[in-house]
Motif scaffolding. Structure first.
Motif, PDB file in Angstrom:
ATOM      1  N   CYS A  62       1.868   7.276  10.321  1.00  0.00           N
ATOM      2  CA  CYS A  62       0.742   6.379  10.064  1.00  0.00           C
ATOM      3  C   CYS A  62       0.600   6.215   8.558  1.00  0.00           C
ATOM      4  O   CYS A  62       0.325   7.180   7.845  1.00  0.00           O
ATOM      5  CB  CYS A  62      -0.551   6.926  10.662  1.00  0.00           C
ATOM      6  SG  CYS A  62      -1.958   5.859  10.301  1.00  0.00           S
ATOM      7  N   CYS A  65      -3.118   6.819   7.307  1.00  0.00           N
ATOM      8  CA  CYS A  65      -3.503   8.239   7.232  1.00  0.00           C
ATOM      9  C   CYS A  65      -2.528   9.056   6.389  1.00  0.00           C
ATOM     10  O   CYS A  65      -2.778  10.225   6.129  1.00  0.00           O
ATOM     11  CB  CYS A  65      -3.566   8.849   8.631  1.00  0.00           C
ATOM     12  SG  CYS A  65      -4.839   8.164   9.681  1.00  0.00           S
ATOM     13  N   CYS A 108      -2.343   5.023  16.148  1.00  0.00           N
ATOM     14  CA  CYS A 108      -2.785   6.293  15.587  1.00  0.00           C
ATOM     15  C   CYS A 108      -4.142   6.634  16.199  1.00  0.00           C
ATOM     16  O   CYS A 108      -5.047   5.807  16.213  1.00  0.00           O
ATOM     17  CB  CYS A 108      -2.898   6.182  14.069  1.00  0.00           C
ATOM     18  SG  CYS A 108      -3.716   7.599  13.301  1.00  0.00           S
ATOM     19  N   CYS A 111      -7.051   6.642  13.297  1.00  0.00           N
ATOM     20  CA  CYS A 111      -7.554   5.431  12.615  1.00  0.00           C
ATOM     21  C   CYS A 111      -7.228   4.154  13.374  1.00  0.00           C
ATOM     22  O   CYS A 111      -7.598   3.074  12.926  1.00  0.00           O
ATOM     23  CB  CYS A 111      -6.994   5.357  11.202  1.00  0.00           C
ATOM     24  SG  CYS A 111      -5.255   4.873  11.165  1.00  0.00           S
TER      25      CYS A 111
HETATM   26 ZN   LIG Z   1      -3.936   6.715  11.130  1.00  0.00          ZN
END
Ligand SMILES: [Zn+2]
Ligand SMILES: [Zn+2]
Length: 261
Positions: A62, A65, A108, A111
């Motif tokens: 991700c 993130c 993800c 998020c």
């Molecule tokens: Zn994420």
């Protein structure tokens, strides 16, 4: 050993199983000071004797993130049954194990962004290279020791199916740090680390720990455990010990509960 009755979940086909799955017992093992030095020492012994391989594997990453998504941190469509809320390690609908990179429309979990596939370097324990030593040990202790039938059957079937190099590193923030330069942002996979915790916890208790753990001729080690944990104690941990080539005590008796189906 009183510590063998572990119930940490393990999914053998799943390379990216999260350390978060482990139970509190294991967390205690890997965070005591001795846990670090003994696990890392055993790693170096394996590495210096050529039993550690490096290879790259594909993982979901991700960007938002800035992290690799271990199985529980990603969800998407099951490639096998098209269930839309499958996790990165397993589908709750069809029950099959999944490789996270095969998920459709992955998201993800933290998020909700769409992760991308990235190749990352990992370390593997070369089980095929250690297998002859393991087989020699098992041939001996299957005859001389006390092994329940299910422990023998499960162990033999793992070996018969062919041992493969096993990933021992993870992209997680906590756990025992991999000491090899270039890999120090990774930690050891819990099933490499946790059994070494049996040694660490003895060492935490007494400075004479080597009288038990480096005394294979005089010490008769018994393991009492659930059948799900058999291969980790009869194949993987013994391979770690034998490969380290440091006179470690290896299991001689295994009493497994549960029926083999
Ligand atoms: Zn994420
Ligand atoms: Zn499914």
């Amino acid at each position: 050993m009183a510590y063998m009755g572990m119930d940490a979940k393990e999914k053998p086909a799943d390379m990216m199983s999260s350390n978060l799955e482990t139970n509190m017992e294991t967390i205690i093992y890997v965070t005591i000071p001795f846990g670090y030095s003994i696990a890392q020492d055993i790693f170096w012994k394996l590495y210096n004797q050529g039993y550690i391989l490096k290879d790259s594997i594909d993982q979901l990453h991700c960007t938002a993130c800035d992290r690799f998504l271990a199985d529980r941190f990603v969800e998407g469509t099951c490639p096998l049954c098209t269930y839309e809320d499958a996790r990165g390690d397993q589908c709750d609908k069809c029950g099959k194990l999944i490789n996270a990179v095969d998920l459709g429309n992955p998201k993800c979990k933290l998020c909700k962004a769409t992760p991308v596939i990235k190749s990352t370097q990992h370390l593997f324990l070369d089980l095929p290279k250690i297998e002859p030593q393991l087989q020699k040990h098992l041939d001996k202790v299957f005859k001389s020791g006390t092994w329940t039938n299910n422990a023998k059957v499960i162990t033999s079937s793992w070996i018969r199916d062919g041992l493969k190099p096993r990933c021992i590193s993870r992209d997680l923030k906590w756990g025992t740090q991999v000491p090899l330069p270039g890999y120090t942002d990774k930690v050891f996979y819990v099933w490499f680390d946790a059994p070494i915790g049996y040694i660490s916890i003895t060492a935490n208790y007494t400075e004479h720990w080597e009288q038990w753990w480096k005394n294979p001729d005089k010490v008769d080690m018994y393991n009492f455990l659930g059948k799900d944990n058999v291969p980790f104690h009869s194949v993987i941990f013994p391979c770690t010990m034998l490969g380290a080539n440091d006179n470690y005590t290896v299991v001689k008796h295994m009493i497994a509960t549960g029926n083999y189906t």
